[in-house]
Design an enzyme around this catalytic site. Structure first.
Site, PDB file in Angstrom:
ATOM      1  N   CYS A  96      34.196  43.918  44.699  1.00 22.42           N
ATOM      2  CA  CYS A  96      32.897  44.379  45.193  1.00 22.42           C
ATOM      3  C   CYS A  96      32.455  45.692  44.543  1.00 22.42           C
ATOM      4  O   CYS A  96      31.310  46.104  44.701  1.00 22.42           O
ATOM      5  CB  CYS A  96      32.942  44.558  46.707  1.00 22.42           C
ATOM      6  SG  CYS A  96      33.371  43.036  47.552  1.00 22.42           S
ATOM      7  N   HIS A 236      28.078  49.723  49.582  1.00 19.21           N
ATOM      8  CA  HIS A 236      28.316  48.280  49.479  1.00 19.21           C
ATOM      9  C   HIS A 236      28.149  47.699  50.880  1.00 19.21           C
ATOM     10  O   HIS A 236      28.669  48.223  51.860  1.00 19.21           O
ATOM     11  CB  HIS A 236      29.728  48.042  48.949  1.00 19.21           C
ATOM     12  CG  HIS A 236      30.183  46.636  49.108  1.00 19.21           C
ATOM     13  ND1 HIS A 236      29.415  45.563  48.726  1.00 19.21           N
ATOM     14  CD2 HIS A 236      31.331  46.113  49.642  1.00 19.21           C
ATOM     15  CE1 HIS A 236      30.065  44.451  48.991  1.00 19.21           C
ATOM     16  NE2 HIS A 236      31.219  44.751  49.559  1.00 19.21           N
ATOM     17  N   ASN A 266      27.726  39.972  52.937  1.00 13.06           N
ATOM     18  CA  ASN A 266      28.435  40.680  51.862  1.00 13.06           C
ATOM     19  C   ASN A 266      28.289  39.882  50.562  1.00 13.06           C
ATOM     20  O   ASN A 266      28.869  38.819  50.419  1.00 13.06           O
ATOM     21  CB  ASN A 266      29.908  40.816  52.273  1.00 13.06           C
ATOM     22  CG  ASN A 266      30.761  41.510  51.239  1.00 13.06           C
ATOM     23  OD1 ASN A 266      30.358  41.692  50.091  1.00 13.06           O
ATOM     24  ND2 ASN A 266      31.952  41.889  51.638  1.00 13.06           N
TER      25      ASN A 266
END
Ligand code: UT7
Length: 309
Positions: A96, A236, A266
């Site tokens: 990520c 994030h 996500n």
């Protein structure tokens, strides 16, 4: 796909997902859409808005954990679709944190004076690697992409600081176990559902809060700024509770933090660039704004960046 849609697939509820993650819905790519398709669409928009033609791109970097294939790289597939005949192309795999890693790499390639225009894309189709029988993971992730065109900016603007780190000892906590050289695909790996994302959520959560906060502090310190100087933090978008904990640790006010996890879930490498793109579209960024970004993900990896807009 809404939380109510998920209620019909696994033993979960809108209430649990909302309370534990802040996610209300996520985007799922259609069956015949791959990561390169989303990446290409984002790239076309970035080129149009940047007023550049594809042959002006020197490099294409695609941050992704869900490439179309091991090889060729997704970046090469995008290069071909764009007809970017003067561009080098490669994928960057940092979980990520991939978008911030790529942004830093691309910015440095320009800072050396060797290249003029770098296309950095964050793109994921995590849904293709999701075990739709595993409620620990399938409610969290979503698909998406975004792109940014990097070029020369005036002194003191653009990327002014960054911090990157990794700790491979956390690798087992978030992984896609099979299909690589360590565990090639067999009937057994398929039967054991090892070609899907596995995550020890609670463990990842703890480290995410700590390292995403520390990464921002480190990057701010390097450029003599403090959290009070941040106009907007783009964390994030993994979990609303992670974002809120980071906000608390950095003593940020609510309006200093951008949140859209409710809409997309996500999206790994795509989350920060999707958020940045929304901020631009909404006219929320002013010249000289200080933007901080921070991410944590599989590896473990973490990264932060401070930009002057
Ligand atoms: O992108 C970077 C990497 N990823 C992340 O940063 C994600 C980090 N982790 C998380 O966001 C959270 O850990 C999750 C959202 C994945 C899970 O939330 P949690 O509060 O840590 O839940 P948990 O795993 O501790 O589970 C609590 C309970 C368990 O039940 P018992 O054992 O207490 O009876 C789970 O079985 O919640 C249960 N549970 C669910 N219940 C309904 C787990 N998933 C679900 C679900 N629906 N989808």
């Amino acid at each position: 796909m809404t939380n109510f849609d998920l209620e019909k697939i696994v033993d979960t509820s809108d209430e649990w997902i909302t309370l534990r993650t802040g996610i209300k819905e996520r985007r799922i790519a259609e069956e015949d859409i791959a990561t390169s398709d989303l990446a290409y669409k984002a790239a076309v928009i970035a080129l149009k808005e940047g007023g550049l033609s594809s042959d002006q791109i020197d490099y294409i970097i695609v941050a992704t954990a869900t490439p179309d294939m091991f090889f060729p790289s997704t970046a090469c597939i995008v290069q071909d679709k764009l007809g970017a005949k003067n561009a080098g192309a490669f994928d960057l795999s940092a979980g990520c944190s991939g978008f911030i890693y790529s942004l830093v790499v691309g910015s440095q390639m320009i800072a050396t004076g060797m290249y003029e225009h770098i296309l950095v894309i964050g793109a994921e189709t995590l849904s293709k690697f999701m075990d739709w029988t595993d409620r620990n993971t399938c409610v969290i992730f979503g698909d998406g992409a975004g792109a940014v065109l990097l070029g020369t900016v005036e002194e003191g603007k653009g990327l002014i600081s960054s911090c990157m780190g990794s700790d491979g000892s956390g690798g087992d906590m978030l992984k896609l176990p099979a299909g690589g050289a360590k565990m090639p695909a067999t009937t057994e790996t398929l039967n054991k559902r090892l070609h899907y994302i596995k995550m020890e959520g609670r463990e990842v959560f703890k480290y995410a809060v700590r390292y995403m906060s520390e990464a921002v502090e480190n990057a701010l310190e390097k450029c003599n700024l403090t959290s009070e100087d941040i106009d907007i933090l783009i964390p994030h978008q993994a979990n609303l509770r992670i974002i809120q904990s980071i906000g608390k640790r950095l003593k940020l006010k609510d309006d200093q933090i951008y949140i859209n996890v409710d809409k997309y879930g996500n999206t790994s490498s795509a989350s920060i660039i999707i958020a940045l793109s929304e901020l631009v579209d909404n006219g929320r960024l002013k010249e000289n704004d200080i933007i901080a970004m921070t991410a944590f993900g599989a590896g473990y990896t973490w990264a932060s960046a401070v930009l002057k807009w």
